[in-house]
Design a protein around this motif. Structure first.
Motif, PDB file in Angstrom:
ATOM      1  N   GLN A  48       0.725  -1.249   0.086  1.00 63.86           N
ATOM      2  CA  GLN A  48      -0.413  -0.090  -0.053  1.00 63.86           C
ATOM      3  C   GLN A  48       0.812   1.431  -0.194  1.00 63.86           C
ATOM      4  N   SER A  49       1.629   0.989   0.464  1.00 63.07           N
ATOM      5  CA  SER A  49       2.841   2.748   0.634  1.00 63.07           C
ATOM      6  C   SER A  49       3.595   2.797  -0.857  1.00 63.07           C
ATOM      7  N   ALA A  50       3.543   1.065  -1.349  1.00 61.27           N
ATOM      8  CA  ALA A  50       4.309   1.937  -2.738  1.00 61.27           C
ATOM      9  C   ALA A  50       3.224   2.217  -3.521  1.00 61.27           C
ATOM     10  N   ILE A  51       2.141   1.976  -3.447  1.00 57.62           N
ATOM     11  CA  ILE A  51       1.108   2.185  -4.399  1.00 57.62           C
ATOM     12  C   ILE A  51       1.178   3.260  -3.918  1.00 57.62           C
ATOM     13  N   ASP A  52       0.870   4.291  -2.455  1.00 51.68           N
ATOM     14  CA  ASP A  52       0.509   6.253  -2.425  1.00 51.68           C
ATOM     15  C   ASP A  52       1.814   6.334  -3.219  1.00 51.68           C
ATOM     16  N   TRP A  53       2.743   5.859  -3.168  1.00 49.79           N
ATOM     17  CA  TRP A  53       4.232   6.286  -3.805  1.00 49.79           C
ATOM     18  C   TRP A  53       4.082   6.516  -5.455  1.00 49.79           C
ATOM     19  N   ALA A  54       3.670   5.541  -5.579  1.00 46.67           N
ATOM     20  CA  ALA A  54       2.884   5.592  -7.235  1.00 46.67           C
ATOM     21  C   ALA A  54       2.070   6.253  -7.716  1.00 46.67           C
ATOM     22  N   ALA A  55       1.249   7.100  -7.159  1.00 44.27           N
ATOM     23  CA  ALA A  55       0.083   7.527  -7.076  1.00 44.27           C
ATOM     24  C   ALA A  55       0.830   9.003  -6.977  1.00 44.27           C
ATOM     25  N   ARG A  56       1.687   8.962  -6.777  1.00 40.67           N
ATOM     26  CA  ARG A  56       1.789  10.340  -6.778  1.00 40.67           C
ATOM     27  C   ARG A  56       3.067  11.009  -8.119  1.00 40.67           C
ATOM     28  N   MET A  57       3.572  10.068  -8.853  1.00 37.31           N
ATOM     29  CA  MET A  57       4.034  10.113 -10.280  1.00 37.31           C
ATOM     30  C   MET A  57       3.808  11.041 -10.642  1.00 37.31           C
ATOM     31  N   PRO A  58       5.186  11.976 -10.858  1.00 39.69           N
ATOM     32  CA  PRO A  58       4.667  13.779 -12.030  1.00 39.69           C
ATOM     33  C   PRO A  58       5.082  12.991 -13.260  1.00 39.69           C
ATOM     34  N   GLY A  59       4.160  13.479 -14.012  1.00 35.96           N
ATOM     35  CA  GLY A  59       5.103  14.504 -15.701  1.00 35.96           C
ATOM     36  C   GLY A  59       3.877  12.611 -15.848  1.00 35.96           C
ATOM     37  N   ILE A  60       2.784  12.699 -15.554  1.00 38.59           N
ATOM     38  CA  ILE A  60       1.772  11.280 -16.141  1.00 38.59           C
ATOM     39  C   ILE A  60       0.762  11.778 -17.056  1.00 38.59           C
ATOM     40  N   VAL A  61       0.030  12.220 -17.573  1.00 37.05           N
ATOM     41  CA  VAL A  61      -0.737  12.771 -17.823  1.00 37.05           C
ATOM     42  C   VAL A  61      -2.373  11.892 -18.873  1.00 37.05           C
ATOM     43  N   ASP A  62      -1.570  10.783 -19.727  1.00 35.44           N
ATOM     44  CA  ASP A  62      -2.233   9.123 -19.981  1.00 35.44           C
ATOM     45  C   ASP A  62      -1.126   7.941 -19.376  1.00 35.44           C
ATOM     46  N   GLY A  63      -1.187   7.436 -19.246  1.00 28.69           N
ATOM     47  CA  GLY A  63      -0.401   5.777 -18.896  1.00 28.69           C
ATOM     48  C   GLY A  63      -0.463   5.113 -17.431  1.00 28.69           C
ATOM     49  N   ALA A  64       0.443   4.536 -17.206  1.00 23.90           N
ATOM     50  CA  ALA A  64       0.437   3.845 -16.061  1.00 23.90           C
ATOM     51  C   ALA A  64       1.464   3.990 -14.916  1.00 23.90           C
ATOM     52  N   VAL A  65       1.419   3.629 -13.858  1.00 26.06           N
ATOM     53  CA  VAL A  65       2.509   3.266 -13.288  1.00 26.06           C
ATOM     54  C   VAL A  65       2.374   1.292 -12.687  1.00 26.06           C
ATOM     55  N   GLU A  66       3.154   0.716 -12.844  1.00 28.34           N
ATOM     56  CA  GLU A  66       3.310  -0.393 -12.539  1.00 28.34           C
ATOM     57  C   GLU A  66       4.242  -1.280 -11.717  1.00 28.34           C
ATOM     58  N   ILE A  67       3.759  -1.088 -10.125  1.00 31.20           N
ATOM     59  CA  ILE A  67       4.275  -2.134  -8.928  1.00 31.20           C
ATOM     60  C   ILE A  67       4.135  -3.751  -9.058  1.00 31.20           C
ATOM     61  N   ARG A  68       5.729  -3.524  -8.885  1.00 29.38           N
ATOM     62  CA  ARG A  68       6.507  -4.970  -9.148  1.00 29.38           C
ATOM     63  C   ARG A  68       7.110  -5.251  -7.897  1.00 29.38           C
TER      64      ARG A  68
END
Length: 113
Positions: free
Chosen positions: A87-107
């Motif tokens: 959940q903490s990793a997801i929270d950091w991913a949700a703060r990713m800058p510069g993404i208008v359309d895209g994704a952050v995969e957490i592995r």
């Protein structure tokens, strides 16, 4: 646990000002993760000029130019972080800058990660 945040987005051409804004956002994001003690590494990837080696029955086939993903999104970079929970990793991913359309995969990283 260590996690890799894989950043996917459209490799469309951006203006110099847009790129500078995105880079500034990532510098601040990296500093925030360093201050929080979760940053373990990361890098921006060059535009998709790659080679692929496919394997059949354990044997490498011929090299192919380029990644052949059936998507508009390309892997553009990654961060390696260490957090106490997914959940903490997801929270950091949700703060990713510069993404208008895209994704952050957490592995989660495996042995040796």
């Amino acid at each position: 646990m260590k996690y890799m945040l894989l950043i996917y987005g459209d490799e469309r051409r951006l203006t110099q000002a847009e790129m500078e804004q995105i880079h500034a956002g990532h510098r601040a994001y990296g500093e925030a993760m360093t201050t929080a003690g979760v940053m373990r590494g990361g890098a921006e990837l060059q535009p998709a000029k790659a080679a692929t080696v496919r394997f059949r029955s354990g044997k490498p086939g011929p090299k192919m130019d380029g990644p052949f993903a059936e998507t508009k999104e390309q892997l553009g970079g990654y961060y390696i972080i260490e957090t106490e929970s997914l959940q903490s990793a997801i929270d950091w991913a949700a703060r990713m800058p510069g993404i208008v359309d895209g994704a952050v995969e957490i592995r989660p990283l495996g042995v040796g990660g």
